[in-house]
Motif scaffolding. Structure first.
Motif, PDB file in Angstrom:
ATOM      1  N   VAL A  75      42.738  25.654  35.899  1.00  0.00           N
ATOM      2  CA  VAL A  75      41.860  26.695  36.883  1.00  0.00           C
ATOM      3  C   VAL A  75      41.884  27.014  38.204  1.00  0.00           C
ATOM      4  O   VAL A  75      41.548  27.922  39.082  1.00  0.00           O
ATOM      5  CB  VAL A  75      40.488  27.251  36.189  1.00  0.00           C
ATOM      6  N   LEU A  76      41.803  25.812  39.436  1.00  0.00           N
ATOM      7  CA  LEU A  76      41.458  25.769  40.207  1.00  0.00           C
ATOM      8  C   LEU A  76      42.187  25.443  40.915  1.00  0.00           C
ATOM      9  O   LEU A  76      42.577  24.949  42.046  1.00  0.00           O
ATOM     10  CB  LEU A  76      40.413  24.684  41.290  1.00  0.00           C
ATOM     11  N   SER A  77      43.462  24.818  40.248  1.00  0.00           N
ATOM     12  CA  SER A  77      44.960  24.802  40.898  1.00  0.00           C
ATOM     13  C   SER A  77      45.830  24.398  41.676  1.00  0.00           C
ATOM     14  O   SER A  77      46.454  24.213  43.030  1.00  0.00           O
ATOM     15  CB  SER A  77      45.890  24.369  39.919  1.00  0.00           C
ATOM     16  N   LYS A  78      45.361  26.674  42.257  1.00  0.00           N
ATOM     17  CA  LYS A  78      46.761  27.217  43.262  1.00  0.00           C
ATOM     18  C   LYS A  78      45.779  26.636  44.632  1.00  0.00           C
ATOM     19  O   LYS A  78      44.166  26.720  44.909  1.00  0.00           O
ATOM     20  CB  LYS A  78      45.836  28.353  42.992  1.00  0.00           C
ATOM     21  N   LEU A 122      35.277  32.851  38.851  1.00  0.00           N
ATOM     22  CA  LEU A 122      36.976  33.216  39.404  1.00  0.00           C
ATOM     23  C   LEU A 122      36.884  34.626  38.145  1.00  0.00           C
ATOM     24  O   LEU A 122      37.200  34.736  37.278  1.00  0.00           O
ATOM     25  CB  LEU A 122      38.303  32.288  38.552  1.00  0.00           C
ATOM     26  N   VAL A 123      36.750  35.725  39.151  1.00  0.00           N
ATOM     27  CA  VAL A 123      37.202  36.957  38.207  1.00  0.00           C
ATOM     28  C   VAL A 123      38.641  37.594  39.337  1.00  0.00           C
ATOM     29  O   VAL A 123      38.582  37.765  40.885  1.00  0.00           O
ATOM     30  CB  VAL A 123      35.850  38.007  38.918  1.00  0.00           C
ATOM     31  N   ASN A 124      39.725  37.405  38.621  1.00  0.00           N
ATOM     32  CA  ASN A 124      40.698  37.743  38.678  1.00  0.00           C
ATOM     33  C   ASN A 124      41.166  36.950  40.333  1.00  0.00           C
ATOM     34  O   ASN A 124      41.542  37.433  41.693  1.00  0.00           O
ATOM     35  CB  ASN A 124      40.445  39.647  39.368  1.00  0.00           C
ATOM     36  N   GLU A 125      41.062  36.187  40.016  1.00  0.00           N
ATOM     37  CA  GLU A 125      41.567  34.813  41.575  1.00  0.00           C
ATOM     38  C   GLU A 125      40.452  34.571  42.551  1.00  0.00           C
ATOM     39  O   GLU A 125      41.014  34.900  43.264  1.00  0.00           O
ATOM     40  CB  GLU A 125      43.091  34.941  41.339  1.00  0.00           C
TER      41      GLU A 125
END
Ligand code: AMP
Ligand code: GLY
Length: 439
Positions: free
Chosen positions: A245-248, A283-286
């Protein structure tokens, strides 16, 4: 510090996190022996250097620990546990000329005083949920009576063994939770009401020498006792790293900025932070919001992150103590890892019937996996259950699927007499699902 080989290192912790640290320090060529306070019975097994444990000492026994350091000529102490930080163990050691890493009591307030921590985060414009701090039951109830309906988290401001955050679906439930919170005594004399955030949680870790910092890893803790996040919250049933989920890179940039502003804020407040800082985020909406900071490694996050750090751990500690972190390159092996916690059946509620029962199969764990012990007692040749979370099996792989296969292969060999072993069989499921969707 005495730079010749043959240092005596003390690790202040007794659980899986302490076991991971002992293992890592024992791999340093500079280390001769390790003392663990209180430690646990399995710490010396499969460890490269001798380990002596002190089961009768508490992490808060500040003066006894100081005396022990003097008597055993300890060269370096790693204060790895939250109660020790709150008790000011680092302060006392350092002021007596003993080298120690781990935040001072003042820097660690970011964990042991959640009310102070939220006000600090607000002051330095860190991304946080809406919150209010209260110091009496009536005050909170009055506030809720006049607030619009919403879901809350009701939290003790002090340390409550990770159990001091209670969810409430609406204002009425929040009022009940405020009353329930009183069971934590002094830790909940001050408490918080926080907006309940919905999103995917993660843990991020950075080390700081007070002047600069380095991000050293990310993980995802599986906190509920049963598969698919069902049942009560626990200290942590398992962990995976790194979380996809943290890839970006945009998200990683947000994390770095938060750490930067946090350490800068602490510096401005005159609270030099030397050690590891743990951010629990959601993470809330990125967009990241901070759930909490902890002044230590996470447990079981430490078990999946510490093995992936390739640096000599004494060198890392020296860089922190001598404020030379800027020049140290942190080398990570970038493997995926899974930790699965083996627990006594009944945990986190009553597991007293399992105490003293024999654990079988620990010697069958393949050598390329790690076994980090927590609540296990050794009695002659037998391993006995002596706590809720007993041990962690940690496996690595090119991705979470491979790591998970190895971890569960080993877990399937382990039993407690009377069928008393409980563990989750789905650790890492979020990323396994993500990878399965991709392929
Ligand atoms: P803490 O004691 O602050 O670590 O909280 C324990 C757990 O409660 C966290 O890991 C989250 O799962 C949850 N939690 C705490 N605060 C919040 C919040 N404001 N919104 C959503 N979940 C929360
Ligand atoms: N993994 C949760 C904690 O260490 O607080």
């Amino acid at each position: 510090m005495n730079m010749k080989n043959g240092l005596v290192v003390m690790v202040v912790d007794g659980g899986g996190r302490g076991s991971a640290l002992v293992d890592k320090y024992s791999q340093s060529k500079k280390v001769k022996k390790i003392l663990a306070v209180p430690g646990n019975d399995l710490m010396g097994i499969n460890t490269k250097k001798p380990v002596k444990t002190y089961p009768d000492l508490k992490t808060t026994s500040v003066s006894e620990i100081l005396e022990l350091c003097k008597k055993e000529k300890v060269d370096l102490v790693d204060v790895a546990q939250d109660n020790g930080v709150e008790a000011g163990l680092t302060n006392v050691l350092v002021s007596n000329g003993i080298k120690a890493i781990g935040p001072t009591r003042e820097a660690g307030q970011i964990e042991w005083d959640k009310g102070w921590a939220r006000e600090f985060m607000k002051k330095y414009n860190l991304p946080i949920p809406e919150f209010r701090v209260f110091s009496s039951i009536d005050e909170g109830i009055r506030f809720l009576k006049n607030s619009k309906e919403r879901a809350w988290f009701v939290k003790a401001s002090g340390l409550a063994e990770g159990k001091g955050a209670l969810p409430a679906q609406n204002n009425k439930e929040a009022m009940q939770r405020i009353k329930e919170l009183q069971k934590f005594g002094k830790a909940s004399e001050i408490y918080l009401l926080e907006e309940w955030l919905l999103g995917e949680e993660f843990s991020a870790f950075a080390i700081s020498d007070g002047e600069s910092f380095k991000v050293v890893g990310f993980a995802q803790d599986y906190k509920r006792v049963n598969n698919f996040d069902d049942g009560e919250n626990t200290g942590g049933m398992g962990c995976s790293s790194p979380p996809l989920v943290l890839s970006k890179s945009k998200i990683k940039d947000q994390i770095s900025k938060i750490f930067n502003n946090t350490f800068e804020g602490l510096r401005k407040e005159g609270r030099l932070y030397q050690g590891i800082l743990y951010m629990g985020g959601i993470l809330v909406n990125e967009q990241i919001k901070i759930i909490e900071f902890n002044a230590r490694w996470g447990d079981p996050e430490a078990e999946v992150l510490i093995p992936g750090i390739k640096n000599d751990f004494v060198s890392v500690a020296e860089a922190i103590i001598f404020k030379k972190l800027k020049r140290l390159k942190i080398e990570l092996d970038n493997k995926s890892r899974i930790a699965v916690a083996g627990c006594s059946k009944g945990y986190p509620a009553d597991y007293s019937e399992v105490k003293g029962k024999r654990i079988f199969g620990l010697n069958k764990i393949p050598k390329d996996l790690k076994l980090y012990s927590a609540g296990i007692k050794k009695d002659g040749k037998n391993y006995l259950a002596a706590g809720g979370r007993l041990f962690y099996v940690v496996a690595e792989g090119k991705d979470v699927i491979e790591a998970r296969e190895k971890a569960y292969g080993a877990m399937s060999q382990i039993f407690i007499e009377g069928n008393n072993l409980h563990y989750r069989t789905d650790i890492g499921y979020r990323d396994v699902e993500r990878l399965n969707v991709k392929s």
